[in-house]
Design a protein around this motif. Structure first.
Motif, mmCIF file in Angstrom:
data_model
loop_
_atom_site.group_PDB
_atom_site.id
_atom_site.type_symbol
_atom_site.label_atom_id
_atom_site.label_comp_id
_atom_site.label_asym_id
_atom_site.label_seq_id
_atom_site.Cartn_x
_atom_site.Cartn_y
_atom_site.Cartn_z
ATOM 1 N N VAL B 223 0.831 -1.210 0.000
ATOM 2 C CA VAL B 223 0.000 0.000 0.000
ATOM 3 C C VAL B 223 0.869 1.265 0.000
ATOM 4 O O VAL B 223 0.376 2.364 -0.217
ATOM 5 N N LEU B 224 2.167 1.087 0.197
ATOM 6 C CA LEU B 224 3.044 2.263 0.324
ATOM 7 C C LEU B 224 3.026 3.114 -0.945
ATOM 8 O O LEU B 224 3.318 2.626 -2.030
ATOM 9 N N GLY B 225 2.672 4.373 -0.762
ATOM 10 C CA GLY B 225 2.755 5.317 -1.871
ATOM 11 C C GLY B 225 1.640 5.218 -2.883
ATOM 12 O O GLY B 225 1.680 5.894 -3.910
ATOM 13 N N THR B 226 0.639 4.374 -2.622
ATOM 14 C CA THR B 226 -0.418 4.208 -3.616
ATOM 15 C C THR B 226 -1.676 5.002 -3.280
ATOM 16 O O THR B 226 -2.603 5.043 -4.075
ATOM 17 N N MET B 227 -1.717 5.628 -2.105
ATOM 18 C CA MET B 227 -2.987 6.217 -1.667
ATOM 19 C C MET B 227 -3.351 7.502 -2.416
ATOM 20 O O MET B 227 -4.503 7.731 -2.733
ATOM 21 N N VAL B 228 -2.356 8.327 -2.691
ATOM 22 C CA VAL B 228 -2.636 9.606 -3.342
ATOM 23 C C VAL B 228 -2.569 9.431 -4.855
ATOM 24 O O VAL B 228 -1.632 8.823 -5.371
ATOM 25 N N ASN B 229 -3.585 9.937 -5.550
ATOM 26 C CA ASN B 229 -3.527 9.945 -7.008
ATOM 27 C C ASN B 229 -2.938 11.282 -7.458
ATOM 28 O O ASN B 229 -3.613 12.308 -7.437
ATOM 29 N N PHE B 230 -1.676 11.246 -7.863
ATOM 30 C CA PHE B 230 -1.002 12.503 -8.183
ATOM 31 C C PHE B 230 -1.431 13.076 -9.527
ATOM 32 O O PHE B 230 -1.066 14.194 -9.861
ATOM 33 N N ALA B 231 -2.220 12.303 -10.273
ATOM 34 C CA ALA B 231 -2.677 12.829 -11.553
ATOM 35 C C ALA B 231 -3.598 14.033 -11.344
ATOM 36 O O ALA B 231 -3.651 14.936 -12.176
ATOM 37 N N ASP B 232 -4.345 14.059 -10.222
ATOM 38 C CA ASP B 232 -5.266 15.191 -10.051
ATOM 39 C C ASP B 232 -4.750 16.217 -9.052
ATOM 40 O O ASP B 232 -5.520 16.869 -8.360
ATOM 41 N N THR B 233 -3.428 16.346 -8.974
ATOM 42 C CA THR B 233 -2.902 17.432 -8.162
ATOM 43 C C THR B 233 -1.650 17.982 -8.845
ATOM 44 O O THR B 233 -1.187 17.446 -9.834
ATOM 45 N N ASN B 234 -1.115 19.072 -8.350
ATOM 46 C CA ASN B 234 0.124 19.616 -8.886
ATOM 47 C C ASN B 234 0.807 20.448 -7.807
ATOM 48 O O ASN B 234 0.273 20.628 -6.722
ATOM 49 N N THR B 235 1.993 20.939 -8.134
ATOM 50 C CA THR B 235 2.789 21.620 -7.121
ATOM 51 C C THR B 235 2.076 22.824 -6.532
ATOM 52 O O THR B 235 2.132 23.073 -5.340
ATOM 53 N N GLU B 236 1.358 23.564 -7.396
ATOM 54 C CA GLU B 236 0.666 24.749 -6.885
ATOM 55 C C GLU B 236 -0.378 24.370 -5.846
ATOM 56 O O GLU B 236 -0.495 24.987 -4.792
ATOM 57 N N ARG B 237 -1.153 23.335 -6.176
ATOM 58 C CA ARG B 237 -2.181 22.927 -5.217
ATOM 59 C C ARG B 237 -1.561 22.355 -3.953
ATOM 60 O O ARG B 237 -2.077 22.530 -2.871
ATOM 61 N N LEU B 238 -0.432 21.662 -4.115
ATOM 62 C CA LEU B 238 0.218 21.092 -2.937
ATOM 63 C C LEU B 238 0.753 22.181 -2.020
ATOM 64 O O LEU B 238 0.933 21.967 -0.832
ATOM 65 N N ALA B 239 1.001 23.354 -2.583
ATOM 66 C CA ALA B 239 1.615 24.420 -1.793
ATOM 67 C C ALA B 239 0.598 25.165 -0.938
ATOM 68 O O ALA B 239 0.972 25.919 -0.061
ATOM 69 N N GLN B 240 -0.692 24.955 -1.205
ATOM 70 C CA GLN B 240 -1.697 25.745 -0.483
ATOM 71 C C GLN B 240 -1.699 25.480 1.019
ATOM 72 O O GLN B 240 -1.357 24.440 1.472
#
Lengths: 288, 240
Positions: B223-240
């Motif tokens: 399960v390691l590293g599979t929980m977040v779907n990075f396709a629907d996020t980006n650096t800008e959103r991660l920075a909020q």
């Protein structure tokens, strides 16, 4: 008790002015060079704190005067290198396998990409340069379960075998022994026949085993044990075997077959990279 | 300075006590305050969930065996790491880890995104005898895990302990802990409820008659590293 600062008569230095029961303490300050380096470090650190993200607040953090973010930097770096490779990668993506193979520099690039991708992702199971391991098919020979053409290899890498992907390749051999569809003596007879296909001397009941084989096994493994790549039935008339080449392995597989899983790689690797990987795997020796 | 002499503190125990307290408090505050702002540093992404009961026990075994001494679980925001391992790790991915397993040693590869990279069979085979699959590996054999029955009578207590430090396990999840654990460790069990409570949980099976520690560890690794779907996020959103 504190006394007044005085000059020590032996060393010629000043005392700190402290005295305990007649013992006085010499004042030995830090070397000047050390002190200045230390102060310079403090100034440097303050500058860094101003320029780069540093102090956390309750609603965020001080982003620094430069607005630096490692995450933005890495995005930029990844994009820059992707741009450098874009021409090659896009061409690999756009051209057919035949066209790539007709263009030696492009083919070389694709094989390099494939080799590196293979080492990181495929080697743990398939071994260095696809030598294979028990349970993990060798890729350097001409024995294929799901086909050794470029298109077949590409399909297998993209969607995997018995993976989570909806287009995965999948096959399941029934547990002839564990489910009771073959009696122990019948399994022995089938093994007598199959070990002949494997290149071992056939057992004494091979003739009876062949009949059972045709009835039970031939639909997937082929009537002469040549395999069926459409269904993923491994060839048995061969010297290369996924789960071992001796009689015990044959009986174990008839009784309670093992089924390997290969992940679908389309989630981790892009289509042109999978294409390069396909060319590399195809080039390992057994490509058809 | 300010007319206060060292002598004042040396002669007056109360002044020494208060003075010491003030000085230590300054350091303490600087160390402690950022912890209270941690909410602002954890990214808002979808998909991160508490570990399933079996994964949680697998994580305990990961910690017990000291896997972190050779394997990090943090893909740093550097180009070569992103190219090799995938999207860089974000804080949200380890927000339910107590303690997190970022690690600083890379004698073995980073494991932050190892989930799903290899088949269950590979994980079992490799943990029991790494050199059977990777001849140049220097990882120890963990075959004994396949023979050690997993202790999970106290699984509900372990989940409660995690809840006490902020992992949002629901009462329903804690009540169903044992069922979920068994469902995940047996390919023949119905795992619909498990997947409803713990999306993306990977069912494992070492084909032993009982749940082993190796089952738990493989469930955790997968399960390691599979929980977040990075396709629907980006650096800008991660920075909020």
């Amino acid at each position: 008790m504190p006394t007044k600062v005085e000059k020590d008569s032996v060393s010629g230095r000043l005392t700190t002015g402290h005295e305990w029961d007649g013992l006085k303490e010499l004042n030995t300050p830090l070397p000047k060079w050390w002190l200045y380096v230390f102060l310079a470090c403090v100034v440097f650190a303050a500058g860094q704190m101003l320029l780069y993200p540093s102090v956390p607040f309750f609603t965020g953090y001080f982003p620094g005067l430069l607005g630096y973010s490692q995450r933005v930097e890495v995005d930029r770096a990844v994009q820059a290198v992707a741009q450098q490779r874009a021409e090659t990668v896009n061409r690999i993506g756009a051209l057919s396998f035949e066209q790539i193979r007709a263009d030696p520099p492009l083919l070389n690039a694709a094989l390099s990409i494939g080799r590196i991708t293979f080492a990181e992702n495929c080697q743990p199971c398939h071994g260095t340069e696809g030598t294979g391991r028990p349970g993990y098919p060798a890729l350097g020979d001409d024995v294929w379960i799901w086909g050794g053409s470029l298109a077949a290899i590409q399909q297998t890498i993209t969607h995997g075998v018995r993976s989570e992907d909806k287009d995965t390749r999948t096959s399941a051999m029934p547990a002839f022994g564990a489910l009771g569809s073959l009696k122990p003596a019948e399994m022995e007879a089938v093994a007598d026949y199959v070990q002949g296909l494997f290149g071992l001397p056939p057992g004494k009941n091979a003739a009876e085993g062949q009949k059972l084989f045709v009835d039970n096994c031939a639909s997937c493994h082929g009537d002469k044990g040549q395999g069926n790549q459409e269904l993923g039935g491994p060839p048995l008339a061969s010297r290369v075997h996924l789960y071992g080449g001796d009689r015990a392995a044959i009986l174990a597989q008839i009784n309670q077959p093992k089924h390997g899983v290969m992940p679908a790689w389309n989630a981790r690797l892009s289509a042109p990279i999978i294409k390069s990987l396909t060319l590399y795997v195809h080039s390992l020796g057994g490509g058809q | 300075m300010f007319g206060i002499k060292q002598e004042t503190f040396e002669k007056n125990t109360l002044a020494l006590l208060v003075g010491t307290l003030v000085v230590v408090a300054i350091g303490g505050i600087i160390e402690v305050v950022p912890v209270f702002t941690i909410e602002t540093t954890v990214e808002h992404v979808r998909g991160v969930r508490p570990y399933s009961p079996l994964e949680l026990r697998g994580r305990d075994i990961y910690v017990r065996e000291g896997c972190y001494l050779c394997h990090s679980q943090q893909i740093r925001a550097l180009r070569d790491e992103v190219e090799r391992y995938g999207h860089y790790s974000i804080a949200a991915e380890s927000m339910y880890d107590h303690p997190f397993q970022w690690g600083s040693k890379r004698i073995g590869p980073d494991l932050a995104r190892v989930g799903g990279k290899y088949s269950n069979d590979w994980q079992y085979g490799h943990l029991m005898a790494p050199r059977e699959l990777v001849p140049q590996s220097l990882m120890p054999n963990y075959a004994f895990l396949a023979e050690t029955p997993l202790e999970y009578d106290d699984i509900a207590l372990r989940m409660r302990a995690n809840r006490a430090v902020g992992v949002p396990y629901t009462d329903e999840q804690i009540a169903a802990a044992k069922d979920d654990l068994i469902a995940q460790a047996d390919a023949n069990e119905d795992n619909a409820n498990l997947l409803k409570r713990y999306p993306k949980a990977v069912t494992v099976s070492g084909h032993a008659r009982q749940v082993t520690e190796l089952d738990a560890l493989v469930a955790y690794l997968q399960v390691l590293g599979t929980m977040v779907n990075f396709a629907d996020t980006n650096t800008e959103r991660l920075a909020q």
